[in-house]
Design a protein around this motif. Structure first.
Motif, PDB file in Angstrom:
ATOM      1  N   GLN A 129       0.775  -1.101   0.092  1.00 28.75           N
ATOM      2  CA  GLN A 129       0.196  -0.036   0.035  1.00 28.75           C
ATOM      3  C   GLN A 129       0.869   1.250   0.054  1.00 28.75           C
ATOM      4  O   GLN A 129       1.985   1.201   0.681  1.00 28.75           O
ATOM      5  CB  GLN A 129      -0.767   0.027   1.241  1.00 28.75           C
ATOM      6  N   PRO A 130       0.469   2.366  -0.711  1.00 27.54           N
ATOM      7  CA  PRO A 130       1.090   3.672  -0.529  1.00 27.54           C
ATOM      8  C   PRO A 130       1.485   3.988   0.693  1.00 27.54           C
ATOM      9  O   PRO A 130       0.345   3.976   1.791  1.00 27.54           O
ATOM     10  CB  PRO A 130       0.521   4.493  -1.490  1.00 27.54           C
ATOM     11  N   HIS A 131       2.380   4.311   1.354  1.00 33.21           N
ATOM     12  CA  HIS A 131       2.635   4.962   2.523  1.00 33.21           C
ATOM     13  C   HIS A 131       3.823   6.070   2.803  1.00 33.21           C
ATOM     14  O   HIS A 131       3.692   7.054   2.141  1.00 33.21           O
ATOM     15  CB  HIS A 131       2.469   4.213   3.741  1.00 33.21           C
ATOM     16  N   SER A 132       4.949   5.609   3.258  1.00 36.80           N
ATOM     17  CA  SER A 132       5.895   6.926   3.728  1.00 36.80           C
ATOM     18  C   SER A 132       7.324   5.789   3.682  1.00 36.80           C
ATOM     19  O   SER A 132       7.522   4.739   4.294  1.00 36.80           O
ATOM     20  CB  SER A 132       5.760   7.302   4.950  1.00 36.80           C
ATOM     21  N   GLU A 133       8.332   6.551   3.042  1.00 36.93           N
ATOM     22  CA  GLU A 133       9.483   5.798   3.073  1.00 36.93           C
ATOM     23  C   GLU A 133      10.207   5.766   4.575  1.00 36.93           C
ATOM     24  O   GLU A 133      10.901   4.939   4.677  1.00 36.93           O
ATOM     25  CB  GLU A 133      10.589   6.546   1.964  1.00 36.93           C
TER      26      GLU A 133
ATOM     27  N   HIS B  17       1.993  11.699   5.680  1.00 37.39           N
ATOM     28  CA  HIS B  17       2.698  10.426   5.850  1.00 37.39           C
ATOM     29  C   HIS B  17       2.004   9.659   6.963  1.00 37.39           C
ATOM     30  O   HIS B  17       1.896   8.485   6.982  1.00 37.39           O
ATOM     31  CB  HIS B  17       4.165  10.680   6.252  1.00 37.39           C
ATOM     32  N   LEU B  20      -1.167   8.317   6.156  1.00 38.08           N
ATOM     33  CA  LEU B  20      -0.873   7.179   5.065  1.00 38.08           C
ATOM     34  C   LEU B  20      -0.381   6.074   5.922  1.00 38.08           C
ATOM     35  O   LEU B  20      -1.144   4.820   5.674  1.00 38.08           O
ATOM     36  CB  LEU B  20      -0.066   7.504   3.886  1.00 38.08           C
ATOM     37  N   VAL B  21       0.425   6.011   6.808  1.00 39.13           N
ATOM     38  CA  VAL B  21       1.075   4.939   7.501  1.00 39.13           C
ATOM     39  C   VAL B  21      -0.164   4.465   8.539  1.00 39.13           C
ATOM     40  O   VAL B  21      -0.344   3.210   8.474  1.00 39.13           O
ATOM     41  CB  VAL B  21       2.064   5.299   8.487  1.00 39.13           C
ATOM     42  N   ARG B  23      -3.371   4.306   7.747  1.00 40.57           N
ATOM     43  CA  ARG B  23      -3.952   3.546   6.835  1.00 40.57           C
ATOM     44  C   ARG B  23      -3.368   2.232   6.452  1.00 40.57           C
ATOM     45  O   ARG B  23      -3.897   1.026   6.808  1.00 40.57           O
ATOM     46  CB  ARG B  23      -4.632   4.315   5.952  1.00 40.57           C
ATOM     47  N   ALA B  24      -2.117   2.396   6.253  1.00 34.28           N
ATOM     48  CA  ALA B  24      -1.444   1.024   5.669  1.00 34.28           C
ATOM     49  C   ALA B  24      -1.105   0.086   6.577  1.00 34.28           C
ATOM     50  O   ALA B  24      -1.118  -1.098   6.209  1.00 34.28           O
ATOM     51  CB  ALA B  24      -0.262   1.601   4.788  1.00 34.28           C
ATOM     52  N   ILE B 134       6.230   9.489  12.428  1.00 35.77           N
ATOM     53  CA  ILE B 134       5.775   8.297  11.406  1.00 35.77           C
ATOM     54  C   ILE B 134       6.592   7.031  11.717  1.00 35.77           C
ATOM     55  O   ILE B 134       5.840   5.989  11.480  1.00 35.77           O
ATOM     56  CB  ILE B 134       6.534   9.133  10.185  1.00 35.77           C
TER      57      ILE B 134
END
Lengths: 179, 179
Positions: A129-133, B17, B20-21, B23-24, B134
């Protein structure tokens, strides 16, 4: 850790987070192509207060750098949402034939050039899933080091946290005597 | 997940971020006090493409919100570098007497008000070094869900990644027939 594709200003805080995570989760250095000087300054200031030998290194050509890493016997991992599962990637990295080989972890901003996928020994996804590096890097290192990185000692720290269920406890290191 | 202390513009990407994290890594929603509308738009767009029911909720009073969470039988965790060790925190959260209780995870920007420490049932540190909320959130959720979150299914996705050792493979969901 090798971070590629930094865009000035917009990515500044994200790059700082990536560098702080690299340090806190047991990496020795972060290599970057062009970055605001403030990232380096923040990490130097953190190093002075919280210890350790973490390095922020600027490089010119990340492809040449990654190729040399491999030529010297190291492994290159690229973290991408398109890659294969984290758990199997970690097994491969920690297997006998890879033991003792330095790992270079490539993380990128939104668009990563094709060459990163080709240069990497392993393209690994921390979920698809898209998230964060930043998150991908942290979870990858946490799994790679089996959680031991969280109790790593950082030598020469001026400050040390005393874990506390409520509030903040910080110890200052004794100052060096003048004699 | 409850994110407090967002500062407009400066924290925009970091907040995105964080969302998104959340969610993922298997959270159901992120609650925030005041945030650029772009964060919500990004998450809506991600939800449309990649599926799932993740929610971005704006709230007025985070303290009242956290108190109510506890009154309804949920647990509140605050992630802070000053807290107690992650591994013991996870054990407490996953123990029998906590089973089935909803967990609210508080993460903050740089300065977190004292009340967060007091309201939390558990102040937990993901390492005692400065890094990134994050990263802390990702590693916390990864441990809480024992890695199972990385293979979570997101229903109704238009796109799905086929994990690949090299390059990008994406499948489009079949479009709904008109009949």
């Amino acid at each position: 850790v090798l971070r590629i594709g930094h865009r000035l200003v917009r990515d500044d805080r994200v790059t700082t987070h990536s560098a702080l995570v690299s340090r806190a989760f047991g990496a020795e250095a972060i290599y970057m192509t062009g970055v605001d000087i403030s990232v380096r300054q923040t990490l130097e200031s953190v190093g002075k207060r919280w210890g350790g030998q973490f390095r922020v290194e600027l490089i010119n050509d990340w492809k040449a750098f990654a190729r040399q890493w491999k030529n010297e016997g190291g492994r290159v991992v690229h973290l991408t949402m398109y890659g294969t599962a984290l758990s199997s990637g970690i097994s491969k990295l920690n297997c006998k034939s890879n033991a003792g080989r330095n790992v270079l972890v490539i993380i990128g901003a939104e668009k990563v050039p094709r060459e990163a996928y080709d240069l990497a020994d392993y393209n690994i996804s921390v979920g698809n899933q898209p998230h964060s590096e930043i998150a991908a890097l942290a979870v990858f290192l946490d799994r790679l080091f089996s959680g031991a990185e969280l109790s790593k000692k950082f030598g020469g720290a001026a400050l040390r946290i005393v874990p506390s269920p409520r509030g903040k406890k910080v110890r200052e290191a004794p100052r060096k005597s003048i004699n």
